[in-house]
Design a protein around this motif. Structure first.
Motif, PDB file in Angstrom:
ATOM      1  N   VAL A  44      -5.876  -5.411   1.135  1.00 30.66           N
ATOM      2  CA  VAL A  44      -5.773  -4.525   2.298  1.00 30.66           C
ATOM      3  C   VAL A  44      -6.189  -3.106   1.902  1.00 30.66           C
ATOM      4  O   VAL A  44      -6.989  -2.449   2.576  1.00 30.66           O
ATOM      5  N   ARG A  45      -5.655  -2.692   0.780  1.00 29.52           N
ATOM      6  CA  ARG A  45      -5.991  -1.352   0.263  1.00 29.52           C
ATOM      7  C   ARG A  45      -7.500  -1.199   0.109  1.00 29.52           C
ATOM      8  O   ARG A  45      -8.093  -0.227   0.588  1.00 29.52           O
ATOM      9  N   ASP A  46      -8.131  -2.191  -0.498  1.00 24.54           N
ATOM     10  CA  ASP A  46      -9.562  -2.063  -0.763  1.00 24.54           C
ATOM     11  C   ASP A  46     -10.393  -2.128   0.517  1.00 24.54           C
ATOM     12  O   ASP A  46     -11.397  -1.421   0.645  1.00 24.54           O
ATOM     13  N   ARG A 151       7.245  -3.801  -3.348  1.00 19.96           N
ATOM     14  CA  ARG A 151       5.988  -3.549  -4.059  1.00 19.96           C
ATOM     15  C   ARG A 151       5.942  -2.174  -4.712  1.00 19.96           C
ATOM     16  O   ARG A 151       6.817  -1.343  -4.493  1.00 19.96           O
ATOM     17  N   ASP A 152       4.911  -1.973  -5.498  1.00 25.64           N
ATOM     18  CA  ASP A 152       4.909  -0.781  -6.344  1.00 25.64           C
ATOM     19  C   ASP A 152       4.608   0.527  -5.620  1.00 25.64           C
ATOM     20  O   ASP A 152       5.388   1.464  -5.659  1.00 25.64           O
ATOM     21  N   PHE A 153       3.462   0.602  -4.951  1.00 25.09           N
ATOM     22  CA  PHE A 153       3.057   1.884  -4.357  1.00 25.09           C
ATOM     23  C   PHE A 153       2.739   1.708  -2.874  1.00 25.09           C
ATOM     24  O   PHE A 153       2.389   0.613  -2.439  1.00 25.09           O
ATOM     25  N   GLU A 195      13.270  -0.180 -12.302  1.00 24.05           N
ATOM     26  CA  GLU A 195      13.250  -1.626 -12.061  1.00 24.05           C
ATOM     27  C   GLU A 195      12.108  -2.288 -12.818  1.00 24.05           C
ATOM     28  O   GLU A 195      12.233  -3.402 -13.312  1.00 24.05           O
ATOM     29  N   ASP A 196      10.981  -1.622 -12.857  1.00 25.71           N
ATOM     30  CA  ASP A 196       9.818  -2.236 -13.473  1.00 25.71           C
ATOM     31  C   ASP A 196       8.977  -1.172 -14.194  1.00 25.71           C
ATOM     32  O   ASP A 196       8.113  -0.542 -13.607  1.00 25.71           O
ATOM     33  N   PRO A 197       9.260  -0.985 -15.481  1.00 23.63           N
ATOM     34  CA  PRO A 197       8.573   0.076 -16.238  1.00 23.63           C
ATOM     35  C   PRO A 197       7.055  -0.130 -16.337  1.00 23.63           C
ATOM     36  O   PRO A 197       6.338   0.838 -16.569  1.00 23.63           O
ATOM     37  N   PHE A 201       2.447   2.338 -16.035  1.00 22.73           N
ATOM     38  CA  PHE A 201       1.055   2.111 -16.447  1.00 22.73           C
ATOM     39  C   PHE A 201       0.178   1.815 -15.242  1.00 22.73           C
ATOM     40  O   PHE A 201      -0.984   2.206 -15.189  1.00 22.73           O
ATOM     41  N   ARG A 202       0.761   1.130 -14.265  1.00 27.29           N
ATOM     42  CA  ARG A 202      -0.011   0.823 -13.052  1.00 27.29           C
ATOM     43  C   ARG A 202      -0.316   2.097 -12.256  1.00 27.29           C
ATOM     44  O   ARG A 202      -1.399   2.252 -11.704  1.00 27.29           O
ATOM     45  N   ALA A 203       0.659   3.012 -12.205  1.00 23.10           N
ATOM     46  CA  ALA A 203       0.439   4.261 -11.466  1.00 23.10           C
ATOM     47  C   ALA A 203      -0.768   4.982 -12.050  1.00 23.10           C
ATOM     48  O   ALA A 203      -1.655   5.454 -11.330  1.00 23.10           O
ATOM     49  N   VAL A 204      -0.808   5.033 -13.375  1.00 18.86           N
ATOM     50  CA  VAL A 204      -1.922   5.703 -14.043  1.00 18.86           C
ATOM     51  C   VAL A 204      -3.225   4.947 -13.758  1.00 18.86           C
ATOM     52  O   VAL A 204      -4.258   5.541 -13.480  1.00 18.86           O
ATOM     53  N   ARG A 205      -3.138   3.635 -13.821  1.00 20.89           N
ATOM     54  CA  ARG A 205      -4.345   2.835 -13.575  1.00 20.89           C
ATOM     55  C   ARG A 205      -4.938   3.140 -12.195  1.00 20.89           C
ATOM     56  O   ARG A 205      -6.132   3.414 -12.070  1.00 20.89           O
ATOM     57  N   PHE A 206      -4.105   3.107 -11.155  1.00 19.88           N
ATOM     58  CA  PHE A 206      -4.650   3.329  -9.809  1.00 19.88           C
ATOM     59  C   PHE A 206      -5.139   4.764  -9.647  1.00 19.88           C
ATOM     60  O   PHE A 206      -6.167   5.012  -9.036  1.00 19.88           O
ATOM     61  N   VAL A 208      -6.307   6.849 -11.929  1.00 23.74           N
ATOM     62  CA  VAL A 208      -7.560   7.103 -12.635  1.00 23.74           C
ATOM     63  C   VAL A 208      -8.704   6.319 -11.997  1.00 23.74           C
ATOM     64  O   VAL A 208      -9.809   6.832 -11.821  1.00 23.74           O
ATOM     65  N   ARG A 209      -8.415   5.072 -11.626  1.00 22.89           N
ATOM     66  CA  ARG A 209      -9.480   4.230 -11.071  1.00 22.89           C
ATOM     67  C   ARG A 209     -10.022   4.772  -9.752  1.00 22.89           C
ATOM     68  O   ARG A 209     -11.223   4.767  -9.524  1.00 22.89           O
ATOM     69  N   PHE A 210      -9.112   5.251  -8.901  1.00 19.10           N
ATOM     70  CA  PHE A 210      -9.580   5.722  -7.588  1.00 19.10           C
ATOM     71  C   PHE A 210      -9.786   7.236  -7.549  1.00 19.10           C
ATOM     72  O   PHE A 210     -10.132   7.774  -6.498  1.00 19.10           O
ATOM     73  N   LYS A 253      -4.009  -4.041 -21.390  1.00 18.16           N
ATOM     74  CA  LYS A 253      -5.316  -4.666 -21.507  1.00 18.16           C
ATOM     75  C   LYS A 253      -6.217  -4.207 -20.360  1.00 18.16           C
ATOM     76  O   LYS A 253      -7.363  -3.821 -20.560  1.00 18.16           O
ATOM     77  N   TYR A 254      -5.650  -4.220 -19.172  1.00 16.63           N
ATOM     78  CA  TYR A 254      -6.388  -3.808 -17.982  1.00 16.63           C
ATOM     79  C   TYR A 254      -6.932  -2.383 -18.159  1.00 16.63           C
ATOM     80  O   TYR A 254      -8.103  -2.092 -17.907  1.00 16.63           O
ATOM     81  N   LEU A 255      -6.038  -1.478 -18.640  1.00 24.70           N
ATOM     82  CA  LEU A 255      -6.434  -0.079 -18.815  1.00 24.70           C
ATOM     83  C   LEU A 255      -7.472   0.091 -19.912  1.00 24.70           C
ATOM     84  O   LEU A 255      -8.458   0.802 -19.748  1.00 24.70           O
TER      85      LEU A 255
END
Ligand code: CTP
Length: 460
Positions: A44-46, A151-153, A195-197, A201-206, A208-210, A253-255
């Motif tokens: 949906v985001r994309d 969900r996360d964000f 809840e989910d550390p 890393f995901r916050a940074v991933r999104f 930087v990616r976008f 790995k993703y990052l």
């Protein structure tokens, strides 16, 4: 452009027609059973980002998440599996996986002529509650709103309804559309990172990616989670932590395999989040230099291409921390992250290898002496050691790897036989001498000179 019809048209026009057909079929199957079906998460985001962008380009999706919400219409946790089975019959070539406890069905097309590589997840709307921080989610059936709330964000917590009535309705309970417009990565609630550390890393991933920003309050939550030691708890002996560490590894790995890894690491460092890996880890100038060197080398030299790029960067990161002991030794951290045994061993023996090779190289003047010190060393281990050496020693390793290790002696065993020598124990010594002379340029590249040397040194 947020009207249902517009969202629906936007979805249709930004997706590949085959994918669209797949979604329509899924929607119809859900409809027939009296369930609602939603497209959720990254897809949906994309698509919404695609609709915001002025170019009319197809949004490429390799990963689609659907949620069935029919709790009140008696959809069971098996609803996802039922829909997936319908799709598997209609669209050939998919493998069906059912994730037991969470009752999520996944359809996987791999190198498919129609879908290429596509991963379609179908879950039943649920609330994942966390019995205690840093644990794995557990399942309980519930409605779509709660499903989105876990969900996360905000930008990942949007849903588009695929079934009627109100087909194309965009569910945006948390302001995700506005955040997409202003370019914010924002969590839904203050406890998200506790809840989910891995979400740090995901916050940074999104971001930087976008090219988005981590929203200021979200950044405060990240810093608070880190300060409260969330990563230390996640490392403790809790039986559930292997799963968390595995997810942390896949985020890393993703990052690290993305082209934006340098920016991502700088952002993680700015947030103090590298400490989640090791309390001492900082992106110092020295570490930065080593990472750049490793990256350049891995991209430049073809015979290094078999090394896993992201894993080597991670090993450089971990090799930077002091040896330490107990749970914070480099090797222990690698083990907790469930990196391969080879990596764990390499990090465990790094100190010893460093000393041995540095000592040997300091004394080695001629190329043949360098080869003698380095011969047989495993490439990855040698690279890690070389990054920590001063310029002159490092140059020797580089020359060894790029040139000297590949030098062929001017004469081989066959040549010696032709000269009249009998194969025997002395052969090995003779060949080693010829190899050394070749490397050191004693023969000026001439076979005749090499032959003259052998005949002189080893009279027949
Ligand atoms: N999710 C989450 N917390 C996590 C991991 C995932 O809330 N630690 C949720 C997010 O809502 C995310 C969805 O699960 O949208 C799917 O996760 P994933 O496939 O990792 O992310 P995508 O958003 O699909 O991103 P990408 O495009 O990078 O695959």
């Amino acid at each position: 452009w947020m009207r249902e019809a517009d969202v629906w048209d936007g979805l249709r026009s930004h997706l590949n027609p085959k994918l669209w057909q797949l979604l329509e079929t899924a929607a119809q199957a859900a409809q027939e059973r009296g369930w609602q079906l939603y497209l959720v998460g990254g897809a949906v985001r994309d698509v919404l980002r695609g609709m915001q962008s002025p170019q009319e380009t197809e949004v490429v999706l390799t990963d689609i998440d659907l949620v069935v919400d029919g709790f009140h219409q008696s959809a069971t946790v098996g609803a996802g599996v039922e829909l997936a089975t319908v799709l598997q019959e209609r669209f050939a070539g998919a493998r069906l996986d059912v994730h037991g406890a969470f009752q999520t069905a996944a359809l996987l097309w791999h190198n498919d002529p129609v879908f290429d590589s596509l991963w379609l997840d179908i879950a039943t709307a649920r609330t994942e509650f966390y019995p205690y921080p840093a644990a794995n989610p557990e399942v309980e059936a519930s409605s779509i709103r709660q499903d989105l709330y876990r969900r996360d964000f905000t930008i990942n917590a949007l849903a588009i309804r695929l079934t009627t009535p109100r087909q194309g309705k965009l569910l945006d309970f948390f302001g995700g559309v506005l955040d997409l417009q202003r370019g914010w990565v924002r969590v839904l609630h203050a406890n998200s990172f506790i809840e989910d550390p891995t979400r740090i890393f995901r916050a940074v991933r999104f971001a930087v990616r976008f090219g988005f920003e981590i929203e200021p309050e979200t950044e405060r939550f990240i810093r608070h989670a880190i300060a409260s030691g969330v990563y230390e708890r996640s490392r403790s002996l809790n039986p559930r932590t292997p799963a968390l560490q595995a997810r942390l590894k896949s985020e890393l790995k993703y990052l690290l395999q993305a082209s934006y890894w340098p920016r991502a690491l700088r952002e993680l460092d700015r947030l103090g989040a590298l400490q989640c890996l090791h309390p001492q880890l900082r992106l110092t100038r020295e570490l930065w230099r080593r990472l750049q060197l490793m990256d350049r080398g891995l991209r430049r030299f073809e015979n290094w291409h078999h090394l896993s790029h992201w894993r080597m960067l991670l090993e450089v990161l971990l090799s930077q921390v002091e040896m330490g002991d107990g749970e914070f030794s480099r090797a222990a951290v690698a083990q907790q992250l469930q990196l391969p045994e080879e990596t764990v061993q390499r990090l465990a023996t790094l100190g010893e290898r460093c000393e041995r090779l540095q000592g040997g190289l300091k004394l080695a003047r001629r190329p043949s002496e360098v080869v003698q010190v380095l011969e047989g060393e495993e490439l990855a281990g040698l690279l890690l050691v070389a990054l920590g050496m001063g310029r002159s020693l490092r140059r020797k390793v580089w020359q060894y790897l790029t040139e000297w290790a590949h030098v062929k002696p001017l004469l081989n065993g066959e040549d010696l036989k032709q000269l009249g020598y009998k194969p025997g124990p002395q052969f090995k010594e003779m060949l080693a001498d010829i190899q050394a002379g070749t490397l050191d340029g004693d023969f000026g590249g001439s076979r005749e000179a090499a032959i003259a040397f052998v005949c002189d040194r080893y009279p027949l």
